[in-house]
Design an enzyme around this catalytic site. Sequence first.
Site, PDB file in Angstrom:
ATOM      1  N   GLY A  56      22.251  11.469  32.171  1.00 41.84           N
ATOM      2  CA  GLY A  56      21.260  10.423  32.386  1.00 41.84           C
ATOM      3  C   GLY A  56      20.201  10.789  33.410  1.00 41.84           C
ATOM      4  N   LEU A  67      17.017  10.596  32.752  1.00 44.04           N
ATOM      5  CA  LEU A  67      16.389  11.537  31.828  1.00 44.04           C
ATOM      6  C   LEU A  67      14.987  11.951  32.268  1.00 44.04           C
ATOM      7  CD1 LEU A  67      17.502   9.825  28.484  1.00 44.04           C
ATOM      8  CD2 LEU A  67      18.680  11.598  29.800  1.00 44.04           C
ATOM      9  N   GLU A 105      11.745  15.272  31.208  1.00 43.29           N
ATOM     10  CA  GLU A 105      11.190  15.991  30.058  1.00 43.29           C
ATOM     11  C   GLU A 105      12.108  17.092  29.532  1.00 43.29           C
ATOM     12  OE1 GLU A 105       9.474  15.031  32.653  1.00 43.29           O
ATOM     13  OE2 GLU A 105       7.428  14.439  32.121  1.00 43.29           O
ATOM     14  N   HIS A 148      15.453  16.833  29.230  1.00 43.91           N
ATOM     15  CA  HIS A 148      16.296  16.120  28.269  1.00 43.91           C
ATOM     16  C   HIS A 148      15.491  15.742  27.026  1.00 43.91           C
ATOM     17  CE1 HIS A 148      18.169  14.913  32.265  1.00 43.91           C
ATOM     18  NE2 HIS A 148      19.187  15.465  31.652  1.00 43.91           N
ATOM     19  N   ASP A 195      20.975  25.332  32.187  1.00 40.92           N
ATOM     20  CA  ASP A 195      22.367  25.541  32.595  1.00 40.92           C
ATOM     21  C   ASP A 195      22.934  26.659  31.722  1.00 40.92           C
ATOM     22  OD1 ASP A 195      22.994  22.990  34.428  1.00 40.92           O
ATOM     23  OD2 ASP A 195      21.675  22.398  32.796  1.00 40.92           O
ATOM     24  N   GLN A 235      26.708  27.149  31.442  1.00 37.96           N
ATOM     25  CA  GLN A 235      27.281  26.049  30.663  1.00 37.96           C
ATOM     26  C   GLN A 235      27.074  26.290  29.165  1.00 37.96           C
ATOM     27  OE1 GLN A 235      26.971  21.674  31.586  1.00 37.96           O
ATOM     28  NE2 GLN A 235      25.254  21.807  30.188  1.00 37.96           N
TER      29      GLN A 235
HETATM   30  P1  AMP Z   1      22.304  16.975  32.706  1.00 39.91           P
HETATM   31  O1  AMP Z   1      21.923  15.556  32.458  1.00 39.91           O
HETATM   32  O2  AMP Z   1      21.701  17.567  33.930  1.00 39.91           O
HETATM   33  O3  AMP Z   1      23.793  17.200  32.587  1.00 39.91           O
HETATM   34  O4  AMP Z   1      21.651  17.811  31.517  1.00 39.91           O
HETATM   35  C1  AMP Z   1      21.883  17.475  30.178  1.00 39.91           C
HETATM   36  C2  AMP Z   1      21.351  18.568  29.300  1.00 39.91           C
HETATM   37  O5  AMP Z   1      19.946  18.729  29.540  1.00 39.91           O
HETATM   38  C3  AMP Z   1      21.984  19.943  29.602  1.00 39.91           C
HETATM   39  O6  AMP Z   1      22.214  20.617  28.378  1.00 39.91           O
HETATM   40  C4  AMP Z   1      20.935  20.626  30.423  1.00 39.91           C
HETATM   41  O7  AMP Z   1      20.977  22.032  30.320  1.00 39.91           O
HETATM   42  C5  AMP Z   1      19.655  20.076  29.815  1.00 39.91           C
HETATM   43  N1  AMP Z   1      18.550  20.205  30.762  1.00 39.91           N
HETATM   44  C6  AMP Z   1      18.504  19.748  32.045  1.00 39.91           C
HETATM   45  N2  AMP Z   1      17.340  20.105  32.642  1.00 39.91           N
HETATM   46  C7  AMP Z   1      16.645  20.819  31.730  1.00 39.91           C
HETATM   47  C8  AMP Z   1      15.385  21.479  31.741  1.00 39.91           C
HETATM   48  N3  AMP Z   1      14.597  21.481  32.812  1.00 39.91           N
HETATM   49  N4  AMP Z   1      14.979  22.115  30.620  1.00 39.91           N
HETATM   50  C9  AMP Z   1      15.776  22.123  29.522  1.00 39.91           C
HETATM   51  N5  AMP Z   1      16.979  21.532  29.442  1.00 39.91           N
HETATM   52  C10 AMP Z   1      17.414  20.886  30.524  1.00 39.91           C
END
Ligand code: AMP
Length: 279
Positions: A31, A33, A35, A37, A150, A153
Amino acid sequence: MKIIKTVEDVRKIVREWKKEGLSIGLVPTMGYLHEGHQSLIKKAREGNDRVVVSVFVNPKQFGENEDFDSYPRDIERDSKICEEAGVDVIFNPEIAEMYDKFFSSFVNMDTLPNGLCGKSRPIHFKGVCTVVCKLFNIVCPDRAYFGQKDAQQLAIIKRMVSDLNFDIQIIGCPIVREEDGLAKSSRNTYLNDEERSAAVVLSRSLKIGKELIENGEKNAEKVISAIKSEINKEKLAKIDYVEIVDMNRLRGVDNIDGPILAAIAVYIGKTRLIDNFII
Ligand code: AMP
């Protein structure tokens, strides 16, 4: 768009979709969220008949002294973003819905989680694999979308899907950045103005490393040193790690002669930020 809180209700709607032969894309998130996401959601929207976004700050992936309590949460804001992006369902369970009081099964992986972020966050990937595995079993998606931001991950999830025979396509999506290069992250909200300016050092130092490699440098240690010395110029920055690893096993390399991941984690004040590039 529906916001669903229970596993049972997600299952009901997924069953209906499957009966109709519709494909499902899943975007797992914590969450708040942004750009980054949104880029995953857009890909999911383009590639599937139905899109599910999970919004769940997973307690099992946070260590004791980490930021589980302070992690930003705003489901109303997230709902608006998802609605505009054409999401069909947000799955936003309470903790007790995901982990009842007798919960005791975890997905643990050898090797890949040991290095990089796993070193300073020893239980993190066990929590990630467990929650993603649960989400896969709840949503039964055809495709799931993860960010290259990530990188470890993403590699671990691909490994898990292959090892445990999930019939799910894992799609990696490029890093979305702010105009000055800082990778978008929900954790950027922790930064004050001074720290926000300092945080550009992550992408700036990686750019220096990337250019060295593009200009023919093959010695990983030299590239790592160059990245570290740029970070060390920033007084608010403290290095957690700077590593260059091979893409398959995520193990450190001496020579850069195949596909590599250059990954860094840096504290800016109290906030731990990560960034990387693949070349
Ligand atoms: P999170 O909410 O941080 O757990 O991220 C959820 C998903 O969004 C994960 O697969 C992250 O790798 C991806 N994500 C987070 N930040 C970015 C970003 N700046 N660019 C691309 N994907 C992202």
